[in-house]
Design an enzyme around this catalytic site. Structure first.
Site, PDB file in Angstrom:
ATOM      1  N   ASP A 126     114.643  17.760 -26.353  1.00 10.99           N
ATOM      2  CA  ASP A 126     113.615  17.451 -25.475  1.00 10.99           C
ATOM      3  C   ASP A 126     113.706  18.703 -24.051  1.00 10.99           C
ATOM      4  OD1 ASP A 126     113.589  15.340 -26.355  1.00 10.99           O
ATOM      5  OD2 ASP A 126     113.267  13.650 -25.342  1.00 10.99           O
ATOM      6  N   ARG A 172     123.631  10.357 -11.308  1.00 10.96           N
ATOM      7  CA  ARG A 172     122.640  11.514 -11.469  1.00 10.96           C
ATOM      8  C   ARG A 172     122.764  11.605 -10.384  1.00 10.96           C
ATOM      9  NH1 ARG A 172     122.691  11.622 -16.553  1.00 10.96           N
ATOM     10  NH2 ARG A 172     120.749   9.798 -17.235  1.00 10.96           N
ATOM     11  N   ASP A 194     115.653   7.561 -14.113  1.00 12.77           N
ATOM     12  CA  ASP A 194     115.912   8.634 -14.163  1.00 12.77           C
ATOM     13  C   ASP A 194     115.350  10.077 -13.311  1.00 12.77           C
ATOM     14  OD1 ASP A 194     118.616   7.942 -15.234  1.00 12.77           O
ATOM     15  OD2 ASP A 194     118.534   8.795 -16.989  1.00 12.77           O
TER      16      ASP A 194
END
Length: 405
Positions: free
Chosen positions: A16, A96, A125
């Site tokens: 990705d 994160r 996210d």
């Protein structure tokens, strides 16, 4: 012509983000700087350098952030006994803010115009990365390809990879994990595949960090954890850094079948999501921290922490680590940990974390002379309880009398 000349991309080296790298170059005509963080995912991050170099990237950042992650994010969170919706230990959520911080810092260092991430438009996210980035750099430009491109299926992604000679690691074998996974020092998560059916039982070979409780050893493993100001600083008498504490507990607890969880959670974007998690170290840390607090925290402080914790957990889950309200709560939580010092003894056995002892020579609020069922030599006057009970029953008695009149 785009005004974006340089973008810092959170880059794993997987399919990705490799596609995103090429897509950014094509769509914006920009230079891409890659940032790969080692936060304890258990896989080599250096191969990402070779992949980025092969794709022509000139500025490549690969950083070992394990200690910073454990010390400045995971440990502060566990001082609050944080758990989301009664089950989730926030392993993805708490990673994160650190990644967002480094993305912004690298953008500042390299003079980049924007940052980019590979989070999909359906999940949490995207919110966490971007709220963190905006809190640290209010005018930052964020590029989220999954909200812009039309590569919205695996087939389209594979076709794009073939058209642009992007290497696909599993292409020849035709094999691919059926799950979307995210790992770091605190946990590994699994979503997708058969897990999209909340009734489907996870396959045993899905789990990577733990044995099943049925296959765990028949004898327990004993641990002694030393706490200073709410943080574990030693295991079985051996001083350890925060990251080493976590890696040690992951290994030992996972070998005893500890840390598996299967839950349906409420995402911030509004949908319910089924996920499975392995959090061996975190499961032990939560149990042990509550044990040492039970001995050293004032009752009202402990109860207030429990009232504040769900709010604190939601702030982390929803991406507000860098918000003023989270920082305010953290100040209160950290102040409460001044006297959370001592030892906790545990047994790990077939999926269970069993507290067998807790001790604090300097800060224990437990007084045997008062708590004993034996003669207390006048330490506690039981006659005092009569007035205490009557005063607290006054409003109940008045209400009952009014109802009976």
């Amino acid at each position: 012509m785009s005004d974006i000349k340089k973008v810092v991309l959170a880059y794993s080296g997987g399919l990705d983000t490799s596609i995103i790298l090429k897509w950014l170059e094509q769509t914006y005509g920009c230079e891409v700087v890659t940032f790969t963080a080692d936060i304890g995912q258990g896989e080599e991050v250096e191969p990402a350098r070779a992949k980025a170099e092969a794709m022509g990237v000139k500025e490549i950042y690969i950083e070992d952030l394990r200690e910073e992650y454990a010390r400045d994010y995971v440990f502060p969170m566990f001082r609050a006994n944080t758990i989301y919706e009664g089950e989730y230990l926030l392993g993805t959520s708490i990673a994160r803010p650190l990644i967002a911080k480094r993305l912004v810092e690298i953008a500042n260092q390299t003079g980049a115009d924007a940052i980019s991430h590979g989070a999909t438009g359906k999940g949490n996210d995207q919110v966490r990365f971007e709220l963190g980035a905006y809190a640290l750099k209010p005018d930052v430009k964020v590029i989220a390809p999954w909200r812009e491109w039309d590569l919205n299926s695996r087939e389209k992604l594979m076709t794009y990879a073939e058209q642009h000679d992007i290497p696909v690691d599993f292409k020849k074998s035709g094999k691919k994990s059926p799950y979307s996974m995210d790992a770091n020092l605190l946990h590994i998560s699994y979503e997708g595949g058969i897990l999209e059916d909340p009734w489907a039982e996870p396959e045993e070979d899905m789990w990577r960090w733990s044995v099943s409780p049925e296959a765990a050893p028949d004898t327990p493993t004993e641990l002694e954890l030393r706490y200073e100001r709410g943080d574990i600083v030693a295991i079985n008498g051996e001083a350890m850094s925060p990251a080493r504490v976590m890696s040690t507990l992951n290994e030992v607890a996972g070998a005893n079948g500890i840390g598996r969880d299967d839950l349906v959670e409420n995402r911030y974007v509004g949908m319910k999501s089924r996920g499975c998690y392995e959090t061996p170290a975190g499961t032990v840390m939560l149990k042990a921290h509550r044990a040492i607090e039970s001995l050293t925290l004032d009752r009202e402080v402990a109860h207030l922490k429990d009232e504040l914790m769900p709010k604190y957990a939601s702030l982390i889950y929803n991406g507000y680590w860098w918000s003023p309200e989270r920082e305010m709560l953290q100040t209160m939580i950290d102040a409460s940990q001044e006297h959370v010092n001592g030892l906790v003894r545990l047994k790990l056995y077939k999926g269970n974390v069993i507290v067998t002892g807790r001790r604090s020579d300097s800060d224990s609020l437990f007084d045997e002379k008062i708590a004993t069922f034996e003669e207390d030599a006048g330490a506690y006057d039981q006659k005092d309880a009569e007035g205490f009970i009557k005063l607290n029953a006054l409003r109940l008695r008045l209400a009952a009398k009014r109802r009976s009149d």
